[in-house]
Every structure is written in C-alpha cells, then in structure tokens.
Motif scaffolding. Structure first.
Motif, PDB file in Angstrom:
ATOM      1  N   GLU A 192       0.892  -1.214  -0.091  1.00 17.82           N
ATOM      2  CA  GLU A 192       0.008   0.056  -0.050  1.00 17.82           C
ATOM      3  C   GLU A 192       1.032   1.234  -0.039  1.00 17.82           C
ATOM      4  O   GLU A 192       0.441   2.258  -0.902  1.00 17.82           O
ATOM      5  N   GLU A 193       1.826   1.189   0.811  1.00 19.22           N
ATOM      6  CA  GLU A 193       2.698   2.548   0.889  1.00 19.22           C
ATOM      7  C   GLU A 193       3.549   2.645  -0.608  1.00 19.22           C
ATOM      8  O   GLU A 193       3.756   3.829  -0.860  1.00 19.22           O
ATOM      9  N   PHE A 194       3.922   1.472  -1.109  1.00 21.62           N
ATOM     10  CA  PHE A 194       4.748   1.745  -2.215  1.00 21.62           C
ATOM     11  C   PHE A 194       3.798   2.002  -3.485  1.00 21.62           C
ATOM     12  O   PHE A 194       4.027   2.848  -4.228  1.00 21.62           O
ATOM     13  N   THR A 195       2.518   1.423  -3.436  1.00 19.62           N
ATOM     14  CA  THR A 195       1.676   2.041  -4.599  1.00 19.62           C
ATOM     15  C   THR A 195       1.293   3.488  -4.277  1.00 19.62           C
ATOM     16  O   THR A 195       1.197   4.323  -5.222  1.00 19.62           O
ATOM     17  N   GLY A 196       1.208   3.946  -3.116  1.00 13.56           N
ATOM     18  CA  GLY A 196       0.960   5.287  -2.831  1.00 13.56           C
ATOM     19  C   GLY A 196       2.005   6.340  -3.249  1.00 13.56           C
ATOM     20  O   GLY A 196       1.797   7.303  -3.899  1.00 13.56           O
ATOM     21  N   ILE A 197       3.194   5.922  -3.054  1.00  8.29           N
ATOM     22  CA  ILE A 197       4.225   6.664  -3.733  1.00  8.29           C
ATOM     23  C   ILE A 197       4.499   6.765  -4.929  1.00  8.29           C
ATOM     24  O   ILE A 197       4.787   7.781  -5.579  1.00  8.29           O
ATOM     25  N   LEU A 198       4.187   5.728  -5.689  1.00  5.27           N
ATOM     26  CA  LEU A 198       4.070   5.623  -7.123  1.00  5.27           C
ATOM     27  C   LEU A 198       3.310   6.581  -7.787  1.00  5.27           C
ATOM     28  O   LEU A 198       3.206   6.934  -8.617  1.00  5.27           O
ATOM     29  N   GLY A 199       1.950   6.907  -6.915  1.00 10.04           N
ATOM     30  CA  GLY A 199       1.015   7.725  -7.413  1.00 10.04           C
ATOM     31  C   GLY A 199       1.432   9.343  -7.362  1.00 10.04           C
ATOM     32  O   GLY A 199       0.798  10.256  -7.778  1.00 10.04           O
ATOM     33  N   GLU A 200       2.662   9.526  -6.584  1.00 12.91           N
ATOM     34  CA  GLU A 200       3.153  10.964  -6.606  1.00 12.91           C
ATOM     35  C   GLU A 200       3.519  11.360  -8.133  1.00 12.91           C
ATOM     36  O   GLU A 200       4.168  10.542  -8.736  1.00 12.91           O
ATOM     37  N   GLU A 201       3.215  12.561  -8.180  1.00  7.07           N
ATOM     38  CA  GLU A 201       3.760  13.264  -9.746  1.00  7.07           C
ATOM     39  C   GLU A 201       5.240  12.902 -10.056  1.00  7.07           C
ATOM     40  O   GLU A 201       5.070  12.524 -11.394  1.00  7.07           O
ATOM     41  N   GLU A 202       6.180  12.981  -9.202  1.00  7.23           N
ATOM     42  CA  GLU A 202       7.311  12.747  -9.697  1.00  7.23           C
ATOM     43  C   GLU A 202       7.536  11.245 -10.329  1.00  7.23           C
ATOM     44  O   GLU A 202       8.121  11.030 -11.460  1.00  7.23           O
ATOM     45  N   PHE A 203       6.884  10.207  -9.661  1.00 11.23           N
ATOM     46  CA  PHE A 203       7.058   9.118 -10.042  1.00 11.23           C
ATOM     47  C   PHE A 203       6.197   8.680 -11.350  1.00 11.23           C
ATOM     48  O   PHE A 203       6.492   7.780 -12.071  1.00 11.23           O
ATOM     49  N   VAL A 204       4.713   9.233 -11.204  1.00  6.97           N
ATOM     50  CA  VAL A 204       4.163   9.208 -12.439  1.00  6.97           C
ATOM     51  C   VAL A 204       4.809   9.472 -13.634  1.00  6.97           C
ATOM     52  O   VAL A 204       4.746   8.745 -14.727  1.00  6.97           O
ATOM     53  N   GLU A 205       5.446  10.704 -13.659  1.00  4.08           N
ATOM     54  CA  GLU A 205       6.273  11.112 -14.690  1.00  4.08           C
ATOM     55  C   GLU A 205       7.311  10.313 -15.037  1.00  4.08           C
ATOM     56  O   GLU A 205       7.376   9.972 -16.202  1.00  4.08           O
ATOM     57  N   MET A 206       7.968   9.746 -14.320  1.00  5.97           N
ATOM     58  CA  MET A 206       9.101   8.980 -14.443  1.00  5.97           C
ATOM     59  C   MET A 206       8.615   7.708 -15.210  1.00  5.97           C
ATOM     60  O   MET A 206       9.316   7.035 -16.124  1.00  5.97           O
ATOM     61  N   ILE A 207       7.554   7.133 -14.690  1.00  6.28           N
ATOM     62  CA  ILE A 207       7.000   5.660 -15.395  1.00  6.28           C
ATOM     63  C   ILE A 207       6.534   6.021 -16.799  1.00  6.28           C
ATOM     64  O   ILE A 207       6.706   5.432 -17.504  1.00  6.28           O
ATOM     65  N   ALA A 208       5.906   7.209 -16.571  1.00  7.26           N
ATOM     66  CA  ALA A 208       5.488   7.514 -18.286  1.00  7.26           C
ATOM     67  C   ALA A 208       6.651   7.799 -19.301  1.00  7.26           C
ATOM     68  O   ALA A 208       6.839   7.170 -20.442  1.00  7.26           O
ATOM     69  N   ARG A 209       7.728   8.405 -18.724  1.00  9.40           N
ATOM     70  CA  ARG A 209       8.706   8.933 -19.658  1.00  9.40           C
ATOM     71  C   ARG A 209       9.557   7.721 -20.031  1.00  9.40           C
ATOM     72  O   ARG A 209      10.054   7.731 -21.283  1.00  9.40           O
ATOM     73  N   ASN A 210       9.691   6.822 -19.262  1.00 10.07           N
ATOM     74  CA  ASN A 210      10.434   5.353 -19.314  1.00 10.07           C
ATOM     75  C   ASN A 210       9.653   4.419 -19.670  1.00 10.07           C
ATOM     76  O   ASN A 210      10.177   3.299 -20.070  1.00 10.07           O
TER      77      ASN A 210
END
Lengths: 70, 706
Positions: free
Chosen positions: A10-28
């Motif tokens: 849950e904590e990990f999923t929560g942090i993945l939803g933060e803007e910085e990581f959403v962008e990182m996931i999309a960019r890569n």
C-alpha cells in the motif's frame, strides 16, 4: 486483517502515485504490472540484511520479464 | 497475544494452588491493600523476567525491582510450620497464546505456550535454603506434540514475545508510573519505534535496490562489449564512468558513516547537556562564591593593612601623647626657670659682672687684694664677701646660661610637637573609620555568602567545588563533542558538494555514452535499469518518510486514547518529539502541573498507542498487565478510566484496590459498562479465625466474581 506485505504494498503504491514517479513511469514507458511484481519479489527478502540473494532475484525478475515480453 | 491462565502455588501470600483464568478483553483483579495484587504481578514477573518488586531492605518500606536469584518467595506460614529437613516446592505457571515464535511475521498460526518456573527450598535451623536454582521450562504444542524451548533460547524467546524495548508498556507498575517510559534519550524512542514498526525493513529493501543499481550498470557494459567492438575512446569513457561511480560510492559510504557519527555525537551532546542540568547550578554558585571570596579576601587584606598602619600611628601617638604630657608638665617648671633667670638678671652686685672674669675674681680672693682698686681685701670684710658673691654669681650665671639654652631648645621642640600632634590624631581617627567600614563590608560579604548557600540548598562548600568541577568537565566534554560535530558537519558539507559535482559529471558521461554507444534493438538491461532506478528512488523516499510517519501515527493514536481516557474532556494534546509532553489545545503552550488523572491518562495513552500500533502495523498484539494503574486517581476517574480502557486493549489485566470500594450494585454496573470479562476479588484473611493476627496465620483467598 491486513498482512505486513499488504501494508508495505500500500505504501509503495501510494508513493508511485506521486507526480514525480508518475512522470518517471510515463517517460521511461515502465510497465506498472512489472513494477508491482518486482516489488513482491523484493518483499520476499525484506528480512534479509545481506542483499546478495535478493539483488540477484530482483534483477533477474525484471530482466527476464522484459525479455519474455518482447 | 493472550494470557490465558496463571497458576500460583506457594508464592508469598498464595498458599497451595491458586488458579486464575483470563480472557480477551478487560480482566480485573480487585483487592484491598495487602490483598495479594502486587504479589500476583510479582508472580508473572518472577516467572518471565526473574525479578520481583520488593522492599529495598528491611529498614525501609520503599520498593524496587530486584533480581530474584537469591530471594525466597515461599510463604512465611509454610516456612514457619516446616520441620528441619522438610522440602517446600513453589511454582508459577503461565499459559498464553501467541503467534508461533518461529514465524518471521504473523501468519495467524497461534500456539499455546506454557511457561513454568519452580523452585524448591529446604528448611534449616536458621531458615530456608535453595535446594537448587529456580528452574524455568517453556513448552508448546504443535502437531499434537509437546515441544520444549532450549534453555539457551529462553532469553531470545521471551524477548521475542515481550520485546524489551516495549516491555514496560505491557507490564505497568502503578507505583513506578514515572518510569513507564523515558524518551529523553533519542535512541530509546527509536528502539521502541523499531520494535513496533516495519520501517527498519526498508533498510533491507534499500540495500537490495542499491546493490542492483550498481550491478545493472556492469551488466549493461558487459552486454555492450559482447555485442560490439568498442573503440579505445569508448572503453576510456566506460572506464571514466566506472571510476566516477566508484568515487560516488566511496563518498556516499563516507557520508553515511559520518552521518551516523554526527547522530551519535548529537545524542552524546544531548545526554551530556541533560547531565549538566543537575550540575550547572554549581557552576553559577562557584562563580558567585569565588567573587564573594575574592571580595572577602580584599576586605580582609584592607583591614589588616589599615590595622598595621594604624598601629604605627597609635604607637607614635602614644609616644607623642607621653611627650605631650611631659611637655605640658614641664611648662610649669620652665616658667619657674624662666622666672628664676629673669629674677637673676635683675639682681644687683657692686662688682661689675662685665669686667673681671671668674678666674680674676678667684685670684683676688686668693691674694686678698683687689686688683681693680689696688687695695688689700681682708678676709671677712664686706669687699671680700662681695668678691665671693661675685664668684658665686659667675657659677650661677653659667648654670643659668645652660638652663636658658635648654629652655629655649625645649620650648622650640615643644612648640614643634604641639603643632604636629593634632594632624596625627585626625589621621588615626580617619584610619579607624576606614577600618570600621572595611569590617562592615567584610561582614556583609560573609552574610551574602551564607545567603547564597541557603538559597542553593547546598550545605557543604566542597559540594560546590565537586559539582562545579563535574560541570566544568561536562562542559569541556560538550565543547569537545561540539567541535567534533562541527568538524564532521563541515566535512559532510564538502562531501555533499563533491558528490553533487561527481553526479553531474556522471550524468554528462552517461549522456555521452548513450549518444555515442548504441546498439541496434537496444539492450534489455538498459530498460531494466530504468525500473531499478525507480525502485531506488521510491524506496529511499519511503525509508526517509517512515520514521516521521510513524511518530505522527503514535502521536495521533496517543491523543485519541488520551481523550478517551479523560472522558472526552482533554484540555491538552500529546506531543512526541524528544520526550513526551502535553500542550494546550488552544494556546499550544506546554502544560505543566498536570493533575493526577491527566498524568495517568497520558502515560497509559502513550504506552497503549505503542502496543496498539504494533497490532495495526505488524499484526503483533500485546496484553497490558497493570498493577495499581489508577492508584492516584479518585473514585470517579477510576471508574471512567476503566470503562475507557476496556475499549482500547485487546487484553488487559488490571490489579487494583479501587474497585474494592464499590458497592455490589456499582461493581455490577461497571462490569457491564466496561465489558469486564473476568473479575476476581482477593482477600488476605486469617486461616484460623481464632489464631493470631500474623502472616503465619494468613493467606490470600481468591473469589471469582465473574
């Protein structure tokens, strides 16, 4: 009752939803399914202070999944 | 975890076998003073942790936790009635249910454990002696078989089911409520948090991911080399990248080590500053006393100096006073002399005093001739007598001349001395005034010193010396630690700048690499690297946030419980930082002089928040066993608190005298309202109703109310 792994997920999923990581996931162009599965691999080694085996399993999982998806 | 039962056999006031059964929820053991509640608590503690809460020694009623190795726990009655050579067996057995201890994390696999401690004594002429050391046995049943835990694993096992860092929260001794937790040392709070939280696991995850970051790059290079012949420049570029990475890793390692050192130093400084709190008053006192001592010595020296000078003046004055008297006394005589001289100068003689000298007059008398008139002078004639008188005049005249000279000289000295004397006298008076002033000042300083001592509460001057010397040592240590910390902080700052530069350089090199070394179809490992970097960043962030998140959760949970325990009327809120404090809800100022109910509620709320968060986050629940938790509360607060407590623990066993004051109806109402699952009443009473009022004729009787 939630297990410890549920809480950590849950904590990990929560942090993945933060803007910085959403962008990182999309960019890569990262696959969220692979990310979640890789995290589960990590969780298997959460009690091990020595990282060697965990590192091998974690890394192999990611590489092999990418290869098999191609 | 649930404590299911307690069997107590021959333990202090418990004679023969006494069985208590406990259930999930609120369990109450009620009894008046000396009823046997604290010995019940001791029975648990003796068995599990080999300690008992007993009198410090026979000369005091103050109690402390003592190691139980040499303490006789057998009832006095049995000891008294045994014959020499008789053996007495005592034991306590605890039955509890817990997650199987070999499981790394809760799986819901519950196991019944039996923890038995027994001891045998032999009666000798002068009392009981241990036949052997108290023996502990821990057994459990799995798969229909009884298993035993090895004695070498007892400590590990007990620490696993009752972790030492949060043990005090589970075993609540009301008399030592102030010691329930002490977070003044940051590591104590950290240890307690580590015990109930999972965030140390992020350290392990982080290590795995960090190792992968480094490993995947090597795999990428290996793959490149295997699929493409690299130029010298490209090899050199990869070499540079690897060297830069190594440098970053080394620096990172150095930063981690130094950050740990800084944390240790910060804690050491904090601890030293805490120690200083008891000693800093001595430093202030020492400064004050030193100043007063220095002033006192100055006043004393001044007095000595003035007295010395004054003595000289007094001696002079004394001498001059003598002269003065003599001079005054001589004045009369001098006047007589002066009158005599004057009368002499006025006397008449036929022989001119100016012409012949005394030798000439002497010769005239001897020759019987007057050489002035050339006539004979008969002996006995008037002329002869005139010559004799003249000769006498000469002698007298000589004496008068000497007398006159002396008179003149004495008169001059007298006048001179009489001129000096008044000045010396004034000087002596001034001196004496100054001496008086200095003595007054010295006495004032002496009194000031007494006041300083009285106000400080220190009776011995050496205490100040020792205290200030200790304070000075602590200050020196703090200064030295601060210097070390400053040095490390600077070093860290420079390391971070350096690592920043290296990381920028690495990014540039990696960009050059990805622009210049390309493979058709790409490399899988490069894709994997993107995943691993994502993990590296997210887990590092989770790790960084975890402590703050957990402290916030403990704080929130504590406040929920604090408010609940105070019947929803809490004026303050609990803040957990360095230590635990309560601030006013509105002003946000720290609240001091909390009332007893607030203090008990605060302590219980924080302790319970740790236990309940452990259950929420790790799935590990702990019971709370409390002896006299509400002993300082009034009747109403006790009942309110009990009702609230029942709702906040998975299992709680309260031992208290407060419920013994309730009427049967009030007790039944509380059992219903607080949802009490078990209720025991203890009474320490005579065994032989006609026998003596003595421990050898008393035991604790257990009555099951519910």
């Amino acid at each position: 009752m939630k297990t410890l792994n549920d809480i950590l997920r849950e904590e990990f999923t929560g942090i993945l939803g933060e803007e910085e990581f959403v962008e990182m996931i999309a960019r890569n162009k990262l696959d969220t399914g692979v990310i979640k599965e890789a995290f589960d691999v990590l969780l298997e080694f959460k009690y091990q202070a020595v990282p060697d085996r965990g590192k091998t399993e974690f890394e192999n999982y990611i590489i092999n999944t990418i290869k098999s998806d191609k | 975890m649930l404590i299911n039962s307690l069997r107590v056999n021959n333990f202090y006031c418990y004679l023969d076998e006494n069985v208590f059964e406990f259930s999930k929820g609120l369990n109450i053991v009620s009894g008046l003073n000396s009823g046997g509640k604290s010995q019940l608590f001791n029975a648990f503690y003796w068995t599990l942790f080999n300690k008992v809460y007993v009198d410090i020694d026979s000369s005091t009623t103050k109690k402390e936790w003592k190691d139980a190795d040499k303490i006789i726990i057998a009832p006095e009655k049995i000891e008294y009635e045994s014959l020499i050579g008789d053996r007495i067996e005592c034991f306590v057995e605890i039955g509890l249910t817990n997650e199987f201890h070999e499981n790394e994390e809760p799986k819901g696999e519950l196991v019944d454990y039996t923890i038995l401690k027994s001891v045998t004594y032999e009666k000798h002429k002068d009392g009981l002696y241990f036949v052997s050391k108290p023996e502990l046995t821990i057994s459990y049943v799995t798969g229909g078989e009884i298993n035993y835990i090895k004695s070498t694993d007892f400590n590990w096992f007990l620490n696993r089911i009752f972790p030492s860092s949060i043990r005090k929260f589970m075993w609540f001794q009301g008399e030592t409520v102030d010691e329930l937790y002490d977070f003044s040392k940051p590591s104590t709070l950290n240890n307690a948090i580590n015990e109930i939280s999972y965030f140390p696991l992020y350290d392990n995850l982080n290590s795995i991911v960090d190792a992968s970051v480094s490993s995947i790059e090597k795999k990428i290079d290996k793959e490149l080399r295997s699929r493409k012949k690299l130029t010298n420049d490209q090899e050199e570029l990869i070499q540079k990248i690897n060297t830069t990475k190594d440098s970053i890793a080394k620096l990172q390692q150095s930063i981690t080590t130094n950050e740990e050192k800084v944390a240790e130093i910060t804690e050491a400084i904090y601890l030293e500053e805490q120690k200083l709190k008891g000693f800093d008053k001595y430093t202030d006192l020492k400064v004050k006393i030193n100043k007063l001592d220095s002033d006192f010595q100055y006043a004393k020296d001044r007095i000595d100096s003035l007295v010395g000078e004054s003595k000289e003046k007094l001696i002079s004055k004394w001498m001059l006073n003598g002269c003065d008297k003599l001079i005054k006394a001589s004045e009369k005589n001098l006047k007589i002399i002066q009158a005599e001289i004057q009368s002499f100068q006025k006397s008449e003689n036929p022989v001119p005093i100016t012409l012949p000298g005394p030798e000439y007059v002497e010769k005239m008398i001897a020759d019987h001739i007057c050489y002035i008139c050339e006539r004979p002078v008969e002996e006995g004639s008037p002329a002869y007598k005139a010559l004799e008188l003249r000769l006498e005049d000469f002698k007298t005249n000589q004496d008068y001349k000497i007398l006159n000279d002396n008179y003149t000289e004495l008169n001059r000295a007298r006048k001179k001395l009489l001129g000096i004397l008044p000045d010396i006298e004034q000087e002596v008076i001034d001196h004496n005034k100054e001496i008086d002033k200095s003595i007054e000042k010295r006495n004032k300083i002496y009194n000031q010193k007494k006041v300083v001592f009285a106000e400080s509460g220190v009776t011995k001057e050496e205490d100040i010396s020792i205290g200030s010397s200790t304070a000075s040592q602590i200050l020196n240590k703090v200064e030295s630690l601060r210097n070390n910390k400053d040095r490390l902080d600077k070093y860290l700052f420079n390391n971070k700048l350096e690592i920043n530069d290296l990381e920028n350089k690495l990014q540039d090199l990696l960009k050059v690499k990805s622009d210049t070394i390309k493979l058709d179809g790409g490399i899988v490992e490069e894709e994997a690297r993107d995943y691993i970097i994502l993990f590296s960043k997210t887990i590092a962030l989770l790790r960084q946030r975890a402590l703050t998140t957990l402290i916030n959760e403990i704080q929130a949970e504590s406040n929920t419980l604090y408010n609940l325990y105070l019947g929803g009327r809490a004026q303050g809120e609990i803040i957990i930082d360095r230590g635990v404090s309560v601030i006013d809800k509105h002003t946000k100022n720290i609240m001091s002089n909390l009332n007893t109910a607030e203090i008990v509620a605060q302590k219980l709320a924080v302790a319970n928040s740790f236990l309940s968060l452990s259950e929420k986050t790790l799935g590990r629940s702990f019971p709370m066993i409390a002896d006299a938790p509400t002993s300082d509360l009034d009747h109403l607060n006790t009942a309110n608190l009990t009702k609230s407590l029942g709702k906040s623990f998975e299992q709680m066993i309260i031992m208290s005298k407060d419920y013994a004051l309730l009427s049967d109806a009030e007790r039944q109402a509380m059992i219903n309202d607080a949802n009490v699952v078990k209720y025991y009443e203890l009474t320490n009473d005579l065994i032989d109703k006609d026998g003596p009022e003595s421990r050898i004729n008393k035991k604790t009787y257990v009555t099951v109310i519910k």
